[in-house]
Design a protein around this motif. Structure first.
Motif, PDB file in Angstrom:
ATOM      1  N   GLY A 589      28.257  37.785  27.405  1.00 24.97           N
ATOM      2  CA  GLY A 589      29.570  38.074  26.855  1.00 24.97           C
ATOM      3  C   GLY A 589      29.542  39.099  25.739  1.00 24.97           C
ATOM      4  N   GLU A 590      28.343  39.401  25.271  1.00 26.46           N
ATOM      5  CA  GLU A 590      28.165  40.416  24.207  1.00 26.46           C
ATOM      6  C   GLU A 590      28.964  40.108  22.965  1.00 26.46           C
ATOM      7  N   ILE A 591      29.057  38.832  22.649  1.00 32.39           N
ATOM      8  CA  ILE A 591      29.779  38.490  21.428  1.00 32.39           C
ATOM      9  C   ILE A 591      28.834  38.398  20.236  1.00 32.39           C
ATOM     10  N   ALA A 592      27.522  38.515  20.519  1.00 30.95           N
ATOM     11  CA  ALA A 592      26.597  38.408  19.403  1.00 30.95           C
ATOM     12  C   ALA A 592      26.464  39.768  18.727  1.00 30.95           C
ATOM     13  N   PRO A 593      26.310  39.782  17.418  1.00 29.57           N
ATOM     14  CA  PRO A 593      26.050  41.059  16.743  1.00 29.57           C
ATOM     15  C   PRO A 593      24.685  41.593  17.162  1.00 29.57           C
ATOM     16  N   ILE A 594      24.554  42.897  17.137  1.00 28.53           N
ATOM     17  CA  ILE A 594      23.339  43.539  17.643  1.00 28.53           C
ATOM     18  C   ILE A 594      22.086  42.987  16.973  1.00 28.53           C
ATOM     19  N   HIS A 595      22.177  42.793  15.653  1.00 28.82           N
ATOM     20  CA  HIS A 595      20.977  42.370  14.935  1.00 28.82           C
ATOM     21  C   HIS A 595      20.568  40.950  15.289  1.00 28.82           C
ATOM     22  N   ALA A 596      21.471  40.166  15.916  1.00 26.80           N
ATOM     23  CA  ALA A 596      21.134  38.788  16.253  1.00 26.80           C
ATOM     24  C   ALA A 596      20.514  38.669  17.640  1.00 26.80           C
ATOM     25  N   VAL A 597      20.719  39.673  18.481  1.00 27.68           N
ATOM     26  CA  VAL A 597      20.245  39.565  19.869  1.00 27.68           C
ATOM     27  C   VAL A 597      18.735  39.323  19.961  1.00 27.68           C
ATOM     28  N   ALA A 617      16.740  33.683  39.043  1.00 30.40           N
ATOM     29  CA  ALA A 617      16.281  35.069  39.112  1.00 30.40           C
ATOM     30  C   ALA A 617      17.285  36.007  38.468  1.00 30.40           C
ATOM     31  N   ASP A 618      18.528  35.837  38.866  1.00 32.01           N
ATOM     32  CA  ASP A 618      19.545  36.726  38.297  1.00 32.01           C
ATOM     33  C   ASP A 618      19.604  36.586  36.786  1.00 32.01           C
ATOM     34  N   ASP A 619      19.535  35.329  36.333  1.00 32.60           N
ATOM     35  CA  ASP A 619      19.618  35.107  34.897  1.00 32.60           C
ATOM     36  C   ASP A 619      18.475  35.808  34.176  1.00 32.60           C
ATOM     37  N   THR A 620      17.286  35.674  34.763  1.00 33.88           N
ATOM     38  CA  THR A 620      16.130  36.286  34.110  1.00 33.88           C
ATOM     39  C   THR A 620      16.287  37.798  34.049  1.00 33.88           C
ATOM     40  N   LEU A 621      16.818  38.358  35.133  1.00 38.27           N
ATOM     41  CA  LEU A 621      17.038  39.806  35.128  1.00 38.27           C
ATOM     42  C   LEU A 621      18.039  40.200  34.043  1.00 38.27           C
ATOM     43  N   GLU A 622      19.053  39.353  33.858  1.00 37.14           N
ATOM     44  CA  GLU A 622      20.025  39.602  32.782  1.00 37.14           C
ATOM     45  C   GLU A 622      19.329  39.637  31.430  1.00 37.14           C
ATOM     46  N   ARG A 625      17.414  42.713  30.981  1.00 39.25           N
ATOM     47  CA  ARG A 625      18.304  43.852  30.723  1.00 39.25           C
ATOM     48  C   ARG A 625      18.730  43.871  29.256  1.00 39.25           C
ATOM     49  N   CYS A 626      19.072  42.667  28.755  1.00 39.72           N
ATOM     50  CA  CYS A 626      19.469  42.595  27.346  1.00 39.72           C
ATOM     51  C   CYS A 626      18.343  43.089  26.454  1.00 39.72           C
ATOM     52  N   ALA A 627      17.128  42.657  26.785  1.00 40.54           N
ATOM     53  CA  ALA A 627      15.982  43.057  25.958  1.00 40.54           C
ATOM     54  C   ALA A 627      15.831  44.564  25.959  1.00 40.54           C
ATOM     55  N   GLU A 628      15.976  45.134  27.110  1.00 40.58           N
ATOM     56  CA  GLU A 628      15.830  46.598  27.181  1.00 40.58           C
ATOM     57  C   GLU A 628      16.859  47.297  26.341  1.00 40.58           C
ATOM     58  N   SER A 629      18.118  46.826  26.448  1.00 39.53           N
ATOM     59  CA  SER A 629      19.169  47.539  25.703  1.00 39.53           C
ATOM     60  C   SER A 629      18.936  47.431  24.212  1.00 39.53           C
ATOM     61  N   VAL A 630      18.374  46.292  23.816  1.00 37.31           N
ATOM     62  CA  VAL A 630      18.127  46.127  22.386  1.00 37.31           C
ATOM     63  C   VAL A 630      17.020  47.042  21.936  1.00 37.31           C
ATOM     64  N   SER A 646       6.363  41.441  23.587  1.00 34.11           N
ATOM     65  CA  SER A 646       5.413  41.298  24.696  1.00 34.11           C
ATOM     66  C   SER A 646       5.405  39.875  25.219  1.00 34.11           C
ATOM     67  N   ILE A 647       5.475  38.909  24.298  1.00 36.01           N
ATOM     68  CA  ILE A 647       5.530  37.506  24.742  1.00 36.01           C
ATOM     69  C   ILE A 647       6.748  37.302  25.618  1.00 36.01           C
ATOM     70  N   PHE A 648       7.846  37.853  25.149  1.00 35.76           N
ATOM     71  CA  PHE A 648       9.091  37.698  25.888  1.00 35.76           C
ATOM     72  C   PHE A 648       8.967  38.305  27.286  1.00 35.76           C
ATOM     73  N   SER A 649       8.427  39.487  27.337  1.00 36.73           N
ATOM     74  CA  SER A 649       8.334  40.148  28.649  1.00 36.73           C
ATOM     75  C   SER A 649       7.475  39.336  29.590  1.00 36.73           C
ATOM     76  N   VAL A 650       6.351  38.856  29.054  1.00 33.19           N
ATOM     77  CA  VAL A 650       5.463  38.039  29.888  1.00 33.19           C
ATOM     78  C   VAL A 650       6.194  36.795  30.371  1.00 33.19           C
ATOM     79  N   ALA A 651       6.897  36.143  29.427  1.00 33.83           N
ATOM     80  CA  ALA A 651       7.611  34.922  29.816  1.00 33.83           C
ATOM     81  C   ALA A 651       8.644  35.230  30.898  1.00 33.83           C
ATOM     82  N   CYS A 652       9.318  36.331  30.741  1.00 36.76           N
ATOM     83  CA  CYS A 652      10.325  36.700  31.740  1.00 36.76           C
ATOM     84  C   CYS A 652       9.685  36.927  33.102  1.00 36.76           C
ATOM     85  N   ALA A 653       8.575  37.648  33.066  1.00 39.23           N
ATOM     86  CA  ALA A 653       7.918  37.947  34.354  1.00 39.23           C
ATOM     87  C   ALA A 653       7.510  36.656  35.040  1.00 39.23           C
TER      88      ALA A 653
END
Lengths: 663, 360
Positions: A589-597, A617-622, A625-630, A646-653
């Motif tokens: 919903g993008e209601i979080a401020p950028i610094h909180a993401v 799967a879809d959720d993980t891709l979301e 995507r959020c991580a990338e935009s940040v 890096s931890i996050f990316s690994v966990a996502c994968a």
């Protein structure tokens, strides 16, 4: 239409008020020394009340002086002076007349164009009762200069108001109502004469008719009684004097006859037609005329002091202008006698002409302020009248102009004054009331019931400067704004309250106020503060604060904080699936401020790594995507830490892989 | 509208309370005492006395009497300066008065009566109960005395800092404070000696157990309306009944027997903020309330099959145009006397003869 000769017109001048500072700032007489030592006074005026704060200041900053100046105790004092404040003694009067004023406005609103004269008369009488109550209270109070001057003011106000009521309201009621009985009532109530004490003294010192007849004070007393129309008392006195041995037979006889005539003076009644009354009166008057002629011819033959005094009384009662002018002391007396004895059925329209004739006989320079005011009123010179009223008291000019407006006679003043008179005087009175802390609400009513654009804007300026000492006061201020439709002021007050509560650490209440005025940036800042507190302490304590903010606020940040709190609670309760959904909805919903993401993404790691599959799967891709935009946006600050990323990316994968397998 | 008797006193009255009768004189008191507190320019506590209408022989207390009564309603007996505006007064005993002030302090005053008939008010002790996080004093908005007969009764106060504080009256320094709300708490009362109830500006009624006051026992909200509460009162005997007043002029009557589903009934008796509300002391079927709209309302909320049906009676005075801030009903007389104070600088009073008691 008044002639605008500059010699006649009155210039309104503010009364100068001066206060002496005590203890003084410098020793008496040494002002130039003090001033030479780089000193002067500085001041600041209070936004609401007529008070000034004063202190000693330097003409030049101390740092720039070549030699240092010693600082004395007097230099460190701040004086607060109230100028022209409302005294406490007037409070009951102010409150009572405020009630009457408000009642008049609502009566006038309800009736519309039907000028309800009865209602106005009742209200006018209520005003006068309030003045008389105040006079009674002052008479009971301890004597002092203040009490005496207040007493004078209120008696003057009553006299002026009473005459105004008679001239413009009472006689409006009936088309052919004569002003004379009302005028005499007014005269004898407000300027009573002769003094009852004199009469008692005369009677007390003269035990019998003889002594009475020889008392030198008795004839002037009787003449004054006659002048004022106290005919029954005149008759009584004459009957007491008549049997005296000291009087000649003729005087005695005439005294008795005069007494009888006095008792026969015709009084109008409401049933009688004016024609029949006029007839009776003319007969009575001609009786007096013949009496006068007879007595005059007797006096030509022989001197008789008592008889000539009696003749004087007869002359007064038959309306002889010269005698009346001789006996009368003030112009009000003379005018009264002229009306009573030569034109008893005179109507209000006759007053200016008669008054002019009477007033010419008196020195205008000797007139007191009250005399001038009454004279202007009687001559129907309304602009002058209003200005004099203002010099008597601000209360008087404000309420007189209001009454005149409702009767419909203020227009003649409008052509003369540069400003709208009713508004000018009502606003001035309101400002005077503002100087007293307890009268702010009354002052607001005066501004509000004035109902002009100017008074609205003045009111708007004052109301936002009201000190908001307590929650209840703030509520009352907001009610005033609502009542008089000051929407902009209401918003400013809400903002003030929001800032006040923010400073005091009451963040929930502050958010509620800013939400009311749709100040999303302030709400955002407070929410950021709450978030920062959470990050700093690690404990999510803002839950109750957010709850109390009314759910109707659709503000993004508030919703973010609410949902995040819900996420936290689900997580603590072990409902991971729900928690995951909430977290995702926040990110999507993008209601979080950028610094909180980034922090949200870090929060998702335990869910990604957990035993149960929370994100599909879809959720993980979301999430990815959020991580990338940040990261893309972040740059140096606000970006995710390298390790965490890096931890996050690994966990996502890993989660992605798991989700494909499970599906 | 019935009319109130008005006495101008040149003070903005913001707190008023009847004093219990002096010990030993309970049934023969020909004079009643009450205390009023004022704000704004003159911050004072004043002790007044008025004749007990139960002992009056004359039957002239018809409420059609002209507002300009020749004899004053009450006579000033003693007064003392008060530190800060008086926001609420409580009278636990006939010789003690407690006040809540705008500086957040609870103060206890002693009332002394000498044999020669003079009386005096003097400050005994004061404690700061309410402060904001940044150190500024917070207004203490309301006070309530624990309804217990023990000598160690406590007094509870609530303030704009979102805290409740309570202390035994005899030992104010043993004050305890708890933060319980994030908005202004406008009223506090004790439905039971072990339970506190508060009303907040966010439209919530919260219950606390006295033994664990930091935890909220229950929260009641009307979700369909955005109310802001200004005051709260507890029924004298039925501890599940509470009355709250709102900022729009409604008086709400709550039944909280079932904490999950409280029932609430709204009586729209006023046009503006209801500053104070209370159950009538001799007839709890009536709720008395006072409001910013310059009137008092007596609402009959229980319909009695024999006599009166539900309804409301409004009381106001022509010369009183500004907010009625506070009121108190005398619980010690058969004749019902209500006194109230207003922003117009008036003391207001209404006396109604007691309706016949049913003999059982």
């Amino acid at each position: 239409m008044a002639r605008l000769g500059t010699d006649k017109f009155v210039v309104e001048r503010e009364k100068e008020v001066a206060t002496r500072l005590s203890p003084g700032v410098f020793p008496a007489g040494r002002q130039s020394e003090w001033s030479a030592q780089n000193r002067t006074l500085t001041h600041s005026v209070h936004p609401l009340t007529n008070s000034v704060a004063l202190g000693v200041a330097g003409k030049q900053p101390r740092e720039l002086l070549k030699t240092d100046v010693r600082v004395y105790e007097q230099d460190q004092r701040v004086y607060v002076c109230g100028l022209g404040t409302m005294p406490d003694e007037r409070l009951p009067f102010v409150n009572d007349t405020h009630a009457v004023f408000a009642a008049i406005q609502s009566i006038m609103d309800a009736r519309g164009d039907h000028v309800g004269v009865d209602a106005l008369l009742r209200m006018s009488a209520l005003y006068r009762e309030a003045m008389l109550r105040q006079v009674r209270v002052l008479q009971d109070a301890q004597d002092s200069e203040f009490v005496r001057s207040e007493n004078d003011v209120f008696q003057a106000m009553h006299a002026v108001w009473h005459l105004l009521e008679i001239v413009y309201v009472t006689t409006n009621a009936g088309l052919s109502a004569s002003v004379v009985p009302y005028y005499m009532e007014w005269l004898n109530f407000n300027f009573p004469a002769p003094a009852a004490a004199d009469g008692e003294r005369i009677l007390g010192s003269s035990p019998d008719a003889n002594a009475l007849a020889q008392n030198s004070d008795v004839w002037p007393y009787v003449q004054k009684l006659a002048l004022r129309g106290h005919v029954t008392t005149v008759a009584n006195m004459l009957e007491r004097i008549a049997p005296a041995q000291a009087l000649s037979a003729a005087a005695s006889r005439w005294a008795r006859e005069l007494a009888q005539t006095a008792r026969d003076m015709p009084l109008g009644s409401s049933d009688e037609t004016s024609g029949s009354f006029n007839g009776r009166w003319r007969r009575w008057n001609s009786g007096l005329q013949s009496m006068a002629t007879n007595m005059g011819s007797m006096l030509d033959k022989a001197e008789d002091a008592a008889l000539s005094a009696l003749l004087c009384v007869v002359d007064v009662m038959r309306g002889d202008a010269d005698t009346i002018s001789r006996v009368g002391e003030t112009w009000q007396d003379v005018l009264g006698a002229v009306l009573l004895y030569s034109e008893p059925t005179a109507q209000t329209e006759r007053l200016p002409a008669l008054a002019q004739l009477v007033l010419e006989q008196f020195e205008a320079d000797d007139f007191t302020l009250v005399d001038r005011t009454l004279a202007a009123l009687v001559r129907h010179e309304l602009p002058e009248f209003l200005v004099y009223c203002n010099q008597i008291d601000a209360w008087l000019s404000a309420h007189v102009s209001d009454l005149m407006e409702h009767i419909g006679i203020l227009d003649s003043c409008r052509r003369v004054f540069k400003v709208e008179p009713r508004e000018h005087y009502l606003v001035a009175l309101g400002e005077r009331y503002l100087t007293h802390e307890g009268l702010w609400r009354v002052a607001m009513d005066y501004f509000g019931l004035c109902r002009t654009r100017v008074s609205q804007s003045i009111m708007g300026e004052y109301i936002v400067r009201m000190p908001l000492e307590s929650d209840r006061k703030a509520q009352q201020v907001l009610r005033v704004c609502e009542r008089y439709k000051l929407t902009e002021a209401s918003e400013r007050v809400h903002r003030q309250l929001g800032r006040q509560k923010w400073q005091r650490g009451r963040l929930g209440a502050a958010i509620a106020h800013f939400v009311r005025v749709n100040d999303s940036s302030a709400v955002g800042q407070i929410c950021d503060q709450l978030w920062a507190e959470y990050l700093a302490s690690g404990l999510l304590t803002y839950g109750p604060i957010i709850d109390s903010v009314l759910a109707s606020s659709g503000h993004d940040r508030v919703r973010f904080l609410t949902q995040y709190r819900d996420f936290h609670e689900c997580y603590k309760a072990g409902e991971f699936a729900r928690a995951g959904k909430l977290l995702l909805s926040i990110l999507v919903g993008e209601i979080a401020p950028i610094h909180a993401v980034p922090d949200l993404l870090v929060d998702s790691i335990p869910l990604l790594e957990g035993d149960a599959l929370v994100f599909g799967a879809d959720d993980t891709l979301e999430l990815m995507r959020c991580a990338e935009s940040v990261v893309f946006v972040g740059g140096e600050e606000g970006g995710v830490e390298r390790d965490e990323l890096s931890i996050f990316s690994v966990a996502c994968a890993r989660n992605l892989a798991r989700s494909y397998v499970m599906q | 509208m019935n009319s109130l008797q008005v006495q101008p006193v040149a003070r903005k009255i913001t707190g008023i309370r009847w004093l219990p009768p002096r010990a030993g004189n309970a049934y023969t008191d020909t004079d009643l005492y009450f205390v009023s507190g004022s704000s704004a320019k003159h911050k004072e506590l004043v002790l007044w006395t008025t004749a007990n209408p139960d002992f009056q022989q004359t039957s002239d207390d018809n409420d059609n009497v002209d507002a300009e009564t020749s004899s004053p309603l009450a006579t000033l007996v003693a007064k003392v300066k008060h530190d800060g505006d008086v926001h609420d007064i409580a009278a636990p005993a006939s010789d003690i008065v407690a006040t809540a002030s705008s500086f957040g302090t609870i103060s206890i005053y002693n009332i002394g009566h000498t044999d020669s008939g003079d009386s005096s008010l003097s400050l005994r002790e004061a404690v700061t109960a309410h402060k904001f996080a940044n150190g500024e004093p917070a207004v203490a908005t309301s006070l309530s005395v624990q309804p217990t007969n023990s000598a160690d009764a406590e007094i509870a106060s609530c303030g704009e800092d979102g805290r409740i504080a309570y202390a035994p009256i005899s030992r104010l320094d043993a004050l305890q404070r708890h933060e319980v709300d994030s908005t202004v708490i406008t009223g506090v009362c004790w439905p039971m000696p072990t339970q506190l109830a508060i009303a907040t500006r966010a439209g919530q009624v919260k219950l606390f157990d006295r033994r664990a006051p930091a935890e909220v026992q229950a929260v009641f909200v009307d979700p369909s309306n955005t109310y802001e509460f200004e005051c709260i009162a507890a029924h004298p005997s039925q501890s599940f009944r509470l009355a709250t007043g709102t900022d729009t002029g409604a008086v709400l009557l709550w039944d909280i027997r079932n904490p999950k589903k409280p029932t609430m009934e709204a009586f729209n008796v006023h046009e503006s903020n209801v500053w104070s509300v209370g159950f009538h002391s001799s007839d709890a079927a009536k709720i008395v309330s006072c409001s910013e709209d310059a009137s008092l309302a007596v609402t009959q909320w229980v319909s009695d099959s024999d006599r009166q049906s539900r309804g409301v009676r409004h009381l106001s005075g022509f010369f009183n145009t500004l907010s009625v801030n506070c009121f108190d009903v005398c619980p010690f007389t058969r004749t019902s006397i209500i006194i109230a104070g207003s922003d117009s600088g008036n003391l207001l009073m209404e006396k109604t003869a007691a309706s016949d008691f049913a003999i059982y």
